[in-house]
Each structure stands twice: as structure tokens, then as C-alpha cells.
Design a protein around this motif. Structure first.
Motif, PDB file in Angstrom:
ATOM      1  N   ILE A 304       0.831  -1.204   0.000  1.00  0.00           N
ATOM      2  CA  ILE A 304       0.000   0.000   0.000  1.00  0.00           C
ATOM      3  C   ILE A 304       0.865   1.253   0.000  1.00  0.00           C
ATOM      4  CG2 ILE A 304      -1.675   1.328   1.370  1.00  0.00           C
ATOM      5  CD1 ILE A 304      -2.817  -1.348   2.311  1.00  0.00           C
ATOM      6  N   ILE A 305       1.861   1.300   0.839  1.00  0.00           N
ATOM      7  CA  ILE A 305       2.667   2.513   0.989  1.00  0.00           C
ATOM      8  C   ILE A 305       3.768   2.475  -0.054  1.00  0.00           C
ATOM      9  CG2 ILE A 305       3.968   3.962   2.598  1.00  0.00           C
ATOM     10  CD1 ILE A 305       1.051   3.449   3.374  1.00  0.00           C
ATOM     11  N   THR A 306       3.394   2.915  -1.259  1.00  0.00           N
ATOM     12  CA  THR A 306       4.358   2.966  -2.365  1.00  0.00           C
ATOM     13  C   THR A 306       4.172   4.273  -3.101  1.00  0.00           C
ATOM     14  OG1 THR A 306       2.804   1.907  -3.899  1.00  0.00           O
ATOM     15  CG2 THR A 306       4.294   0.453  -2.634  1.00  0.00           C
ATOM     16  N   GLU A 307       5.164   4.563  -3.951  1.00  0.00           N
ATOM     17  CA  GLU A 307       5.084   5.794  -4.749  1.00  0.00           C
ATOM     18  C   GLU A 307       3.957   5.699  -5.763  1.00  0.00           C
ATOM     19  OE1 GLU A 307       8.884   6.475  -6.455  1.00  0.00           O
ATOM     20  OE2 GLU A 307       9.839   7.115  -4.553  1.00  0.00           O
ATOM     21  N   GLU A 308       3.688   4.441  -6.265  1.00  0.00           N
ATOM     22  CA  GLU A 308       2.605   4.263  -7.242  1.00  0.00           C
ATOM     23  C   GLU A 308       1.282   4.681  -6.649  1.00  0.00           C
ATOM     24  OE1 GLU A 308       4.878   2.112  -6.488  1.00  0.00           O
ATOM     25  OE2 GLU A 308       6.018   1.799  -8.340  1.00  0.00           O
ATOM     26  N   ASN A 309       1.154   4.544  -5.291  1.00  0.00           N
ATOM     27  CA  ASN A 309      -0.096   4.926  -4.643  1.00  0.00           C
ATOM     28  C   ASN A 309      -0.079   6.380  -4.208  1.00  0.00           C
ATOM     29  OD1 ASN A 309      -1.249   2.356  -4.964  1.00  0.00           O
ATOM     30  ND2 ASN A 309      -0.374   1.638  -2.996  1.00  0.00           N
ATOM     31  N   GLY A 310       0.935   7.125  -4.653  1.00  0.00           N
ATOM     32  CA  GLY A 310       0.971   8.567  -4.396  1.00  0.00           C
ATOM     33  C   GLY A 310       1.673   8.989  -3.111  1.00  0.00           C
ATOM     34  N   PHE A 311       2.384   8.051  -2.505  1.00  0.00           N
ATOM     35  CA  PHE A 311       3.085   8.415  -1.257  1.00  0.00           C
ATOM     36  C   PHE A 311       4.478   8.933  -1.576  1.00  0.00           C
ATOM     37  CE2 PHE A 311      -0.102   5.345   0.179  1.00  0.00           C
ATOM     38  CZ  PHE A 311      -0.658   6.039   1.252  1.00  0.00           C
ATOM     39  N   SER A 312       4.853   9.959  -0.893  1.00  0.00           N
ATOM     40  CA  SER A 312       6.197  10.539  -1.095  1.00  0.00           C
ATOM     41  C   SER A 312       7.244   9.670  -0.405  1.00  0.00           C
ATOM     42  CB  SER A 312       6.263  11.953  -0.532  1.00  0.00           C
ATOM     43  OG  SER A 312       6.130  11.911   0.879  1.00  0.00           O
ATOM     44  N   SER A 313       8.482   9.909  -0.805  1.00  0.00           N
ATOM     45  CA  SER A 313       9.577   9.135  -0.191  1.00  0.00           C
ATOM     46  C   SER A 313       9.653   9.398   1.319  1.00  0.00           C
ATOM     47  CB  SER A 313      10.909   9.475  -0.852  1.00  0.00           C
ATOM     48  OG  SER A 313      11.195  10.869  -0.708  1.00  0.00           O
ATOM     49  N   GLU A 314       9.370  10.623   1.773  1.00  0.00           N
ATOM     50  CA  GLU A 314       9.392  10.945   3.206  1.00  0.00           C
ATOM     51  C   GLU A 314       8.312  10.156   3.923  1.00  0.00           C
ATOM     52  OE1 GLU A 314       9.428  13.151   0.827  1.00  0.00           O
ATOM     53  OE2 GLU A 314      11.366  14.193   1.063  1.00  0.00           O
ATOM     54  N   GLN A 315       7.128  10.057   3.272  1.00  0.00           N
ATOM     55  CA  GLN A 315       6.033   9.320   3.889  1.00  0.00           C
ATOM     56  C   GLN A 315       6.368   7.830   3.972  1.00  0.00           C
ATOM     57  OE1 GLN A 315       2.913  10.624   1.247  1.00  0.00           O
ATOM     58  NE2 GLN A 315       2.216  12.220   2.689  1.00  0.00           N
ATOM     59  N   ILE A 316       6.957   7.336   2.864  1.00  0.00           N
ATOM     60  CA  ILE A 316       7.358   5.918   2.863  1.00  0.00           C
ATOM     61  C   ILE A 316       8.377   5.667   3.969  1.00  0.00           C
ATOM     62  CG2 ILE A 316       8.542   4.129   1.529  1.00  0.00           C
ATOM     63  CD1 ILE A 316       7.343   5.461  -1.016  1.00  0.00           C
ATOM     64  N   ASN A 317       9.340   6.582   4.068  1.00  0.00           N
ATOM     65  CA  ASN A 317      10.384   6.445   5.106  1.00  0.00           C
ATOM     66  C   ASN A 317       9.775   6.517   6.511  1.00  0.00           C
ATOM     67  OD1 ASN A 317      13.203   6.278   5.904  1.00  0.00           O
ATOM     68  ND2 ASN A 317      12.945   8.413   6.617  1.00  0.00           N
ATOM     69  N   ALA A 318       8.822   7.435   6.697  1.00  0.00           N
ATOM     70  CA  ALA A 318       8.161   7.578   7.992  1.00  0.00           C
ATOM     71  C   ALA A 318       7.423   6.296   8.350  1.00  0.00           C
ATOM     72  CB  ALA A 318       7.182   8.759   7.954  1.00  0.00           C
ATOM     73  N   TYR A 319       6.748   5.669   7.326  1.00  0.00           N
ATOM     74  CA  TYR A 319       6.031   4.434   7.598  1.00  0.00           C
ATOM     75  C   TYR A 319       6.987   3.308   7.993  1.00  0.00           C
ATOM     76  CZ  TYR A 319       3.361   0.198   6.923  1.00  0.00           C
ATOM     77  OH  TYR A 319       2.797  -1.046   7.116  1.00  0.00           O
ATOM     78  N   ASN A 320       8.055   3.218   7.213  1.00  0.00           N
ATOM     79  CA  ASN A 320       9.022   2.136   7.485  1.00  0.00           C
ATOM     80  C   ASN A 320       9.712   2.282   8.845  1.00  0.00           C
ATOM     81  OD1 ASN A 320       8.476   0.932   4.980  1.00  0.00           O
ATOM     82  ND2 ASN A 320      10.105   2.093   3.951  1.00  0.00           N
ATOM     83  N   ASN A 321       9.767   3.504   9.402  1.00  0.00           N
ATOM     84  CA  ASN A 321      10.495   3.756  10.665  1.00  0.00           C
ATOM     85  C   ASN A 321       9.570   3.973  11.862  1.00  0.00           C
ATOM     86  OD1 ASN A 321      13.252   3.645   9.765  1.00  0.00           O
ATOM     87  ND2 ASN A 321      12.848   5.555   8.661  1.00  0.00           N
ATOM     88  N   ILE A 322       8.287   3.601  11.680  1.00  0.00           N
ATOM     89  CA  ILE A 322       7.361   3.797  12.794  1.00  0.00           C
ATOM     90  C   ILE A 322       7.868   3.117  14.063  1.00  0.00           C
ATOM     91  CG2 ILE A 322       5.077   3.161  13.683  1.00  0.00           C
ATOM     92  CD1 ILE A 322       3.941   3.718  10.894  1.00  0.00           C
ATOM     93  N   SER A 323       8.187   1.874  13.968  1.00  0.00           N
ATOM     94  CA  SER A 323       8.634   1.121  15.145  1.00  0.00           C
ATOM     95  C   SER A 323       9.930   1.697  15.711  1.00  0.00           C
ATOM     96  CB  SER A 323       8.830  -0.348  14.761  1.00  0.00           C
ATOM     97  OG  SER A 323       9.300  -1.072  15.868  1.00  0.00           O
ATOM     98  N   LYS A 324      10.846   2.032  14.816  1.00  0.00           N
ATOM     99  CA  LYS A 324      12.147   2.573  15.268  1.00  0.00           C
ATOM    100  C   LYS A 324      11.966   3.903  15.991  1.00  0.00           C
ATOM    101  CE  LYS A 324      16.609   4.117  13.466  1.00  0.00           C
ATOM    102  NZ  LYS A 324      17.421   4.315  12.242  1.00  0.00           N
TER     103      LYS A 324
END
Length: 849
Positions: A304-324
Motif C-alpha cells: 500500500i505505501i508505495t510511490e505508485e499509490n501517491g506516497f512521497s519518499s518521506e512518507q514511505i520512510n516515515a512508515y518504514n520507521n514507525i517502530s524505530k
């Protein structure tokens, strides 16, 4: 035969013949006995003549220089022995005894000296090296050459000095200075008590101005970081299900997801307030992460959280680092809590430290106040002794002056006891306070030990932070039975009457800038400089040892063959007798001056002895002081015999000092004499300054100003007495310098510095006479002085006094010839006699001057 029978003619001849023989024999015996008695008379006369001849050869130099009579030659010496023997033999020979009309009478008295029959020698106990002989001769000489008025000169001066009550004066000064020093000992515990009371008061003030309850409340609010960290970890561990906010729609668009990811959830270090919104956003992100992961598990969904779905790289990075990011935030919240706990505990420790300070300062203050109490008892005892001594002196007719009010220090003992009680009460109250504080200190540790339940983990998500943490503390009873520490039992110790009356205004003496304070310091400095000069003068004398005769090294046979050595007289006097020059403070000045007060006891004993028969003591003193030189002797000075006191003397400018102290080094003896003179002057000057009204008035002014400026009334006595002692030290140093000068214009100093009281002046030599009198108050002292005087005489005549005899003894054995006595046995019908007719006459006799 018949022709003669009956006739009586011629019978007388028969009887005459019978009688004549024994008569003639008896007459012969009488003649021999007469000759023996005559021989004894001749021998006795010859012995007396020989001894008189020996005594007639007296030592002219010894007689002319020192008035002592002794044989010039030792009668036991071989040469003198032979001369006396010859004289004796000539005297016993009758060949020179002639009558005008007769033959030589030597045929009448036939005597001859037996072999080894002559011995003449001096009587060992009669030599001038014997102290008793020398002492007797000196006294006999002084009876003739030393008129009583000379011997009484120094004694009459002493009797006129203002020392009638010297013992009482000494006791007065001793007890007065003892009182002052005892009072000054209050200073140290007073200062320490004030410091401790001030410290306790400051700590009480800090405690009373603190808010322990507020500190607990503040920590409670900050402890929400700990609860938040614990709760987030439970969400992260999926022990609690993270939910979207209640207002979240059922359908979540990509735009909403992007908005969630755009929100910053990074916590900054050192946040003062708990970020409730950020906390809830973290829970929302955890809920979003769980929802997205659940969707992506469906086959038809995919990432779901991909650029194809309109998410920016910052948003993708924020999603991937939620736990961290959340883990980092948990660490930040833990650190925030730890910092808050540290600040809380530091605050509590500060209160605990203040409580400890109250206890320790209180204990120290009580300790010092009890010292004050004990020292005050000693001060009162010393004051009573001083008052008694002062009364005794007044009753003896002396005028020590008025006792100033400043000298009558007072301490209110009731106030002192109340101050001690107040401090002890504060100490006990501080101990209770400290126990309560210790309980507050355990709160952070108690909190950390708690477990957060699943329900409690959601409280921060659902409730305001303050309500959540308050509920958690209440639910877990974090405070327990800990109450707010009470400070009502703590009282300001500075409010105590003893503190206010005795301690509050205390200041350091060194801060005194008053004119009187400056005068006091200048006075102390002057005394130190004067005494330093006195010490340097003494050291100069002592260091001159290289230019002085060292008897131990240079005088042959010293001391064993000298009178002092024969009499076993040891050296006396302290060879390390430097005056105490410490006048840096009043107590030191008093100590420096009091060191020499003991000399007055010797003076008093000497003055008391003058009331008795001191003629021999005076003769010996006068002989020694007039026959020998001292430090101030000049070439023009003459002895009693009219001879120079320096010419032909081995010890130059130091004989009297040697006689007094007996050290082999003249420099050492002179340095001891200098120190003794300084001690004598200081002791006398101490009496003077403590009795003089003008000196006391000046000292009162200084003491009053300085003690008032420092707020230490108990220092008044020691400041006054220290000032007086510095005055005495200055006078003594000046007097000693004048007395040891050879300038006749300045070396006679007033014994009592006030000319209106006594005009008598003493020179250095007068003080030496006084020291001699003091040293000769008993037979032992007299013998010491006489023995050392004998040492000086022996040095100056260059002959041993042990060979200078005043008595001679003579022993002789003489054979006298007889005619008839040897024939008696044979006449009586006995066998032929071997008697040669000589009879031994033994002569023993002693003769003295």
C-alpha cells in the motif's frame, strides 16, 4: 788475821765501794736520759725552725694580687725537701752551739738523722684548691681589706628598692595574666559556636523555605513519562491493541494515511511537559501500521505505501520507521523520567543534607558551648585568685590601681544553658525531619518497581496525562504512609538570648581598622623588634667564641686539676636561653614576658636572706666582683689590691660570668649572663608596667576600643595585658642594651623605671653582684662560686692552687747516742749486749700560717 779481829777501821770504804758502783751507774743513766731529753728539744726546735722556714717563703704574687697566703714552693718537691732537710740537719747538730769558755758542745749532744728519716710536705687539705680553705682566706682578707661599707653597698641598695612586697606583686601579675589568658581561651569556642549556630540557622532557613510536597507533586507530573514509556512498549509489543482515534471514519483514504505519516512524532530531549498529542499520534501510527499490515496480507491488495499509490519518499520512510521512531521516543521518555527522578532526588538529598547540617552544626555548637561553660568555670576560679592577690597587695600598702569594668567579663550562664537546650531541640527535630525525608527519597524506586496492567496502559490514550498518572499513583499507593515532613520543631538558633548578647556581633580581630587597633599592632611590632635586637646582641656574644679563650681546650688540666674540678663543681646556666620573641598576638606576648617572672622568686628569697647574717655572703660577693673582670670592665678599672682587672688575666671581660655559670667557653658564659640580665630586667619591668597607672590607662584605652570593635568583650583583659607585656619587653630590651654598654654615661639604669618611686641605678656589675648574692644563698652555692674564683686565680698566676699549701707537716727520725745505758745489762750480770747505744727519736709536727 787475829790482828784485825775486833777492829772496825776501814769498814766505811767497804760500804762506800758497795754503794758507789750503783750510784755511779744511776748517775750515768741520769746523764744519758738528760742527753736524750735535750736531744728531743733540739730536734723539736730544728723541726719548728724548718717548718717556719718553709712557711716564710710565701707566694708574694698571690699575696699582692689576691690577698691570699700560701707557700710559694711545694715543701714536698725534691728541691725544697732537700733544702729543708739540710736546714734541719744543721739545726740538730750542736757543733755550732759554742760557749766562749768551753769546747764544742757537740760532744754533749750527739744526734744524727736516720737514713730516710726526713719528710716534709704540705697538708693536702690545706691547699688553696680546697674550697673551704680558699673561702676562709677570702673572708679573712675581706675583713681587713674590704670595709663593711663596701660589702654593704649593694645590699643597702637592695634594701632601699621598692621590692618590699615583691612576692605579692609577682603573684598579682601572675594571677592577673593567668586570668586574662583564661578569658582569652573563650575566644576559640565562641567563634566556633557562632559559626556552627550561623550554619544551623542557614540550613533551617533553607528547609523552612523549601516545599517537599511541591517537589513530590512536580515529580509525580514528570513520572508520566515513565508511564508513557511503559505503555508504548506494551503497544509496541502488541500487549495492548492500538486503536485509531474515535473520530476516524470507517473508510481510510490514502490521503488520510499520508496525513498520519506527515505528522511528526519525534520527541525532543528535555521536554518539560508531557506531549499528550504526540503520544496519541504514536498510538495512531501503531494502529495504522497494524491495519496496513493486515490489508497487505490479503492476496488481492499488495503493497500500500508505495510511490505508485501517491506516497512521497518521506512518507514511505516515515512508515518504514514507525517502530524505530517509537522505540527512540520510549528511550527519550525514559531519560526524561530519569532526569526528573534525579532532580527530585537531588532536591530531597539537599533537604537531607540540610537536616544533616542542622544535626552536625547543632552538635558542634553544643560541644563548643559546653567548652565555653567549662572554660568559664576556670575563668571564674582564676578571677577569684586574681581578686585575692589584688586584695592582698592593697592590704600590704601597694596601689595597683582601679580594676576597670572591661576587665570584669561576664557570661550569663542561664542564657548559655537555654542556648544549648534550643540547639539540642533543633537537633532532635532535624533527626525526625531526616527520617521523613528518607521516605520521600524512595518514591522513584518504588515507582519503577510497579507493573503496568493492560487497562492502565490505555489510560494515557483515553485520559488527560495528569489524571492518568494521578490514578496510577493512587491505584498503586506510591506514597504509602509517607507524609510531608514537619518543620515546626525547628527554631532559629540566632534568636537565642546568649547568641544575641554574646555572639551576634563577633568579628575577626584582624578586620579591626581603628586607630587603637593600629597602635596595638605597632606596639607589638616595636616589642618584637626590640627583643630581636636583644637576641642579636646575645648571638653576637655567643658567636664570638672563636675570639674567646676556651678553657676546655686551651687551659692545661681544665677542669680536673682546677679547684672546681677537684670540688666536682659542674657548669650551671642554660646555654640555650634565647628570649622568647613571639609578640605576634597578645597571648604570645604574655607568654614571652611571663617566662621570666620566676626570677622574682630568687630575688625575693635573696631579699629575705638579707634580714639575717649575710656578712660572709657579702664578703665573698664583694671579693669576687672586685677582684675579677666582667663584660663591661675597661682597662682603667682596678681590683681591691690596686691591680688592673684586665692586664695579665687569662679570661678577658668574662671572669665574673665564668664564676657564675662555669662553662669552659667565655662567650657562652657571657651570653647566659646577658640572657639572665634580660630576664631580670623583664621581670622587674613587668611589675612596673602592671603597677603603673599611666601605662594601665593607655592599655585600657586600647583594650576597650579593640574588644568593642571585635564584639568580643572577653578579650579585653588579654588585649590589655598583652599591651602591658609588650611595654615591659620593650623596656627590658632597652635596659639590657644600656647595661651591657661600656659607655659610663648610659650603662647605669634605674632599677625601677619610675624615678619618682626610686632613684637607685644599677650597672651591669651591680646585677652581677646581685646574681652572686642569689647564687650564694646556701653553702653549696658559696662553694661553687669560690671554687670557680679559684679557677680564675689559678689561670692568672699560671700555677696550680693544689700546690699552694697553707700548712706544712714534717716527719723526722733522729738517732741520739748514749754511754751508760748499753752497759746496764752487762753490769747486771747478763750476757754481753749488742746495743750500740743509739736511741731513735721520732718527730711529728704540723705548722700553719
Amino acid at each position: 788475821m787475829r790482828l784485825f779481829c775486833g777492829k772496825q777501821g776501814g769498814s766505811i770504804c767497804v760500804f762506800l765501794t758497795l754503794i758507789l758502783v750503783p750510784v755511779l751507774l744511776f748517775s750515768g743513766i741520769i746523764v744519758d736520759a738528760s742527753r736524750l731529753f735535750a736531744s728531743k728539744t733540739v730536734v723539736s726546735g730544728a723541726g719548728d725552725l724548718a717548718m717556719n722556714a718553709a712557711l716564710a717563703q710565701y707566694d708574694k704574687m698571690l699575696k699582692d694580687s689576691y690577698g691570699l697566703t700560701a707557700m710559694a714552693k711545694d715543701p714536698g718537691s725534691p728541691q725544697e725537701q732537700e733544702a729543708l732537710k739540710k736546714m734541719f740537719c744543721e739545726s740538730i747538730s750542736a757543733r755550732y752551739l759554742k760557749h766562749a769558755d768551753s769546747d764544742d758542745l757537740s760532744s754533749v749532744i750527739q744526734v744524727s738523722l736516720a737514713e730516710n728519716g726526713f719528710e716534709a710536705k704540705g697538708v693536702s687539705s690545706s691547699s688553696l684548691a680546697d674550697v673551704n680553705v680558699l673561702r676562709q682566706q677570702i673572708v679573712e682578707y675581706m675583713k681587713f681589706r674590704g670595709p663593711v661599707y663596701i660589702a654593704d653597698d649593694i645590699i643597702e641598695k637592695l634594701k632601699k628598692l621598692p621590692f618590699k612586697n615583691v612576692t605579692k606583686q609577682k603573684i598579682y601579675v601572675d594571677t592577673k595574666t593567668d586570668y586574662g589568658q583564661a578569658a582569652s581561651e573563650l575566644s576559640d569556642p565562641m567563634k566556633k559556636a557562632k559559626e556552627s549556630i550561623d550554619t544551623q540557622a542557614a540550613s533551617i532557613g533553607q528547609i523552612q523555605n523549601s516545599d517537599p510536597a511541591g517537589m513530590v507533586a512536580a515529580y509525580q507530573q514528570k513520572s508520566v513519562f515513565w508511564l508513557a514509556a511503559k505503555s508504548l512498549q506494551m503497544y509496541l509489543n502488541e500487549e495492548i491493541t492500538a486503536n485509531f482515534p474515535p473520530d476516524t471514519p470507517n473508510e481510510i483514504s490514502y490521503e488520510m494515511i499520508g496525513n498520519y505519516l506527515d505528522d511528526s512524532v519525534v520527541l525532543t530531549e528535555g521536554a518539560s511537559a508531557f506531549p499528550e498529542d504526540t503520544y496519541r499520534k504514536m498510538i495512531t501510527l501503531l494502529a495504522l501500521d497494524s491495519w496496513i499490515k493486515a490489508l497487505e496480507l490479503q492476496p488481492q491488495t499488495g503493497k500500500i505505501i508505495t510511490e505508485e499509490n501517491g506516497f512521497s519518499s518521506e512518507q514511505i520512510n516515515a512508515y518504514n520507521n514507525i517502530s524505530k521512531n517509537i522505540k527512540n521516543n520510549i528511550a527519550v521518555m525514559n531519560r526524561s523520567h530519569d532526569q526528573a527522578a534525579k532532580e527530585y532526588q537531588d532536591g530531597i538529598k539537599s533537604l537531607e543534607k540540610n537536616a544533616d547540617t542542622i544535626i552536625s552544626a547543632g552538635n558542634e555548637a553544643v560541644k563548643q558551648l559546653k567548652k565555653i561553660r567549662d572554660k568559664w568555670k576556670d575563668v571564674k576560679k582564676k578571677r577569684a585568685l586574681y581578686d585575692d592577690a589584688r586584695t592582698s597587695l592593697i592590704n600590704a600598702g601597694e596601689s595597683p590601681g582601679e580594676d576597670e569594668e572591661g576587665e570584669k567579663i561576664q557570661i550569663n550562664e542561664e542564657q548559655l544553658e537555654n542556648q544549648i537546650a534550643l540547639l539540642e531541640a533543633n537537633t532532635e527535630a532535624a533527626k525526625v525531619y531526616k527520617e521523613n525525608i528518607k521516605k520521600l527519597k524512595t518514591i522513584p524506586e518504588t515507582l519503577k518497581k510497579q507493573q503496568v496492567s493492560e487497562n492502565e496502559g490505555t489510560w494515557l490514550e483515553l485520559n488527560p496525562a495528569s489524571e492518568a498518572i494521578q490514578g496510577f499513583w493512587t491505584n498503586h499507593n506510591i506514597l504509602g504512609d509517607v507524609g510531608v515532613p514537619e518543620t515546626s520543631g525547628l527554631q532559629n538558633p540566632q534568636a537565642g538570648l546568649f547568641y544575641q548578647s554574646s555572639l551576634e556581633n563577633m568579628k575577626d580581630e584582624s578586620a579591626d581598622t581603628s586607630e587603637e587597633g593600629k597602635q596595638r599592632k605597632e606596639h607589638q611590632k616595636e616589642a618584637k623588634e626590640k627583643e630581636k635586637v636583644a637576641n642579636e646582641a646575645k648571638d653576637k656574644i655567643l658567636n664570638a667564641v672563636g675570639n674567646e679563650r676556651n678553657l676546655k681546650k686551651d687551659a692545661e688540666g681544665f677542669p680536673d686539676r682546677f679547684p672546681s674540678g677537684l670540688a666536682k663543681v659542674n657548669a650551671s646556666g642554660n646555654t640555650d636561653q634565647n628570649p622568647n620573641t613571639d609578640t605576634s598576638d597578645d597571648n604570645a606576648a604574655v607568654d614571652a614576658a611571663k617566662e621570666n617572672m620566676g626570677w622574682l622568686d630568687s630575688l625575693a628569697a635573696c631579699l629575705d636572706s638579707l634580714a639575717g647574717n649575710v656578712l660572709e655572703q657579702a664578703y665573698l660577693m664583694e671579693y669576687i666582683s672586685e677582684m675579677f673582670n666582667c663584660m663591661t670592665t675597661v682597662p682603667e678599672d682596678k681590683s681591691l689590691s690596686g691591680r688592673s682587672l684586665l692586664e695579665d688575666h687569662v679570661i678577658i671581660n668574662g671572669e665574673i660570668e665564668y664564676i657564675l655559670y662555669g662553662n669552659a667557653s667565655t662567650a657562652t658564659n657571657k651570653s647566659i649572663a646577658y640572657s639572665s640580665l634580660y630576664a631580670a630586667r623583664l621581670a622587674i619591668d613587668m611589675l612596673y608596667v602592671f603597677m603603673d597607672k599611666e601605662k594601665n590607662a593607655a592599655a585600657n584605652a586600647i583594650a576597650g576600643a579593640v574588644s568593642s570593635a571585635s564584639g568580643q568583650a572577653w578579650l579585653y583583659p588579654i588585649i590589655k595585658y598583652g599591651y602591658l607585656c609588650c611595654s615591659a619587653i620593650t623596656l627590658a630590651a632597652q635596659d639590657t642594651a644600656s647595661l651591657t654598654s661600656t659607655d659610663k654615661n648610659i650603662n647605669a639604669v634605674l632599677v625601677w623605671p619610675d624615678e619618682d618611686v626610686c632613684r637607685i641605678r644599677f650597672t651591669y656589675k651591680d646585677y652581677m653582684k646581685l646574681f652572686l648574692l642569689i647564687s650564694m644563698m646556701d653553702d653549696s652555692g658559696k662553694n661553687k662560686m669560690v671554687a670557680r674564683a679559684g679557677d680564675c686565680i689559678q689561670l692568672n698566676i699560671r700555677e696550680e692552687l693544689s700546690s699552694k699549701y697553707t700548712m706544712v707537716t714534717l716527719k723526722a727520725e733522729v738517732d741520739a747516742s748514749t754511754t751508760f745505758l748499753p752497759k746496764v745489762p752487762e753490769f747486771l750480770g747478763q750476757s754481753a749486749s749488742t746495743d750500740n747505744g743509739k736511741r731513735r727519736i721520732k718527730y711529728r709536727s704540723v705548722l700553719a700560717y
